[in-house]
Design a protein around this motif. Structure first.
Motif, PDB file in Angstrom:
ATOM      1  N   ASN A  71       0.859  -0.990   0.394  1.00  0.00           N
ATOM      2  CA  ASN A  71      -0.103   0.078   0.088  1.00  0.00           C
ATOM      3  C   ASN A  71       0.802   0.932   0.144  1.00  0.00           C
ATOM      4  OD1 ASN A  71      -2.234  -1.444  -0.651  1.00  0.00           O
ATOM      5  ND2 ASN A  71      -2.872  -1.723   1.915  1.00  0.00           N
ATOM      6  N   LEU A  74       1.952   1.969  -3.169  1.00  0.00           N
ATOM      7  CA  LEU A  74       0.824   2.185  -4.347  1.00  0.00           C
ATOM      8  C   LEU A  74       0.621   3.909  -4.216  1.00  0.00           C
ATOM      9  CD1 LEU A  74      -1.601  -0.937  -4.755  1.00  0.00           C
ATOM     10  CD2 LEU A  74      -0.117  -0.055  -6.272  1.00  0.00           C
ATOM     11  N   GLU A  75       1.245   3.965  -2.728  1.00  0.00           N
ATOM     12  CA  GLU A  75       1.052   5.249  -1.952  1.00  0.00           C
ATOM     13  C   GLU A  75       2.181   6.498  -3.042  1.00  0.00           C
ATOM     14  OE1 GLU A  75      -1.109   8.567  -1.376  1.00  0.00           O
ATOM     15  OE2 GLU A  75      -2.012   6.071  -0.652  1.00  0.00           O
ATOM     16  N   LEU A  77       3.385   5.441  -5.531  1.00  0.00           N
ATOM     17  CA  LEU A  77       3.404   5.975  -6.984  1.00  0.00           C
ATOM     18  C   LEU A  77       2.497   6.959  -7.718  1.00  0.00           C
ATOM     19  CD1 LEU A  77       4.283   1.885  -8.720  1.00  0.00           C
ATOM     20  CD2 LEU A  77       5.474   4.123  -8.917  1.00  0.00           C
ATOM     21  N   ARG A  78       1.067   6.433  -6.807  1.00  0.00           N
ATOM     22  CA  ARG A  78      -0.065   7.801  -7.250  1.00  0.00           C
ATOM     23  C   ARG A  78       0.889   9.584  -7.009  1.00  0.00           C
ATOM     24  NH1 ARG A  78      -3.352   3.768  -3.806  1.00  0.00           N
ATOM     25  NH2 ARG A  78      -4.292   2.854  -5.497  1.00  0.00           N
ATOM     26  N   ASN A  79       1.388   9.482  -5.854  1.00  0.00           N
ATOM     27  CA  ASN A  79       1.968  10.766  -5.874  1.00  0.00           C
ATOM     28  C   ASN A  79       2.799  11.372  -6.340  1.00  0.00           C
ATOM     29  OD1 ASN A  79      -0.077  10.789  -3.708  1.00  0.00           O
ATOM     30  ND2 ASN A  79       1.110  10.428  -2.244  1.00  0.00           N
ATOM     31  N   LYS A  80       4.144  10.206  -6.996  1.00  0.00           N
ATOM     32  CA  LYS A  80       4.310  10.120  -8.032  1.00  0.00           C
ATOM     33  C   LYS A  80       3.958  11.122  -9.604  1.00  0.00           C
ATOM     34  CE  LYS A  80       8.677   9.224  -9.771  1.00  0.00           C
ATOM     35  NZ  LYS A  80       9.490   7.748 -10.337  1.00  0.00           N
ATOM     36  N   ASN A  81       3.340  10.580  -9.554  1.00  0.00           N
ATOM     37  CA  ASN A  81       2.400  11.101 -10.646  1.00  0.00           C
ATOM     38  C   ASN A  81       1.571  11.470 -10.731  1.00  0.00           C
ATOM     39  OD1 ASN A  81       3.418   8.762 -12.468  1.00  0.00           O
ATOM     40  ND2 ASN A  81       1.803   7.280 -11.707  1.00  0.00           N
ATOM     41  N   LYS A  82       1.056  12.334  -9.954  1.00  0.00           N
ATOM     42  CA  LYS A  82       0.609  13.871  -9.887  1.00  0.00           C
ATOM     43  C   LYS A  82       0.852  15.231 -10.085  1.00  0.00           C
ATOM     44  CE  LYS A  82      -2.323  12.364  -6.502  1.00  0.00           C
ATOM     45  NZ  LYS A  82      -3.236  12.931  -5.080  1.00  0.00           N
TER      46      LYS A  82
END
Length: 82
Positions: A71, A74-75, A77-82
């Motif tokens: 988790n 994944l978090e 990766l999500r923050n990197k793509n913002k």
């Protein structure tokens, strides 16, 4: 490290497919009716084979730690793509 630790990857038909930790490349197939504990995909277990039957012991703390690591990744990766 314990050489008998596996992650339940999936169920296929009458078999449970376990992947040996930590590389998770070696597979161990066990018939569902030979599993005496309730396991679900992603669970980390310790498996002993005495030549006649498998003894499977759930490792809930290790499973929870692994889920938390996933988790967190994944978090990130999500923050990197913002």
């Amino acid at each position: 490290m314990n050489d008998n630790k596996y992650t339940l990857d999936r169920f296929e038909g009458d078999y449970a497919i376990f992947l040996k930790r930590t590389q998770e490349t070696d597979q161990l197939l066990i018939q569902r009716d030979e599993i005496s504990v309730e396991v679900k995909e992603g669970d980390i277990v310790e498996i002993q084979d005495d030549g006649f039957a498998y003894t499977i012991r759930l490792l809930p703390e290790e499973t929870a730690n692994q889920k938390q690591r996933v988790n967190n990744l994944l978090e990130q990766l999500r923050n990197k793509n913002k």
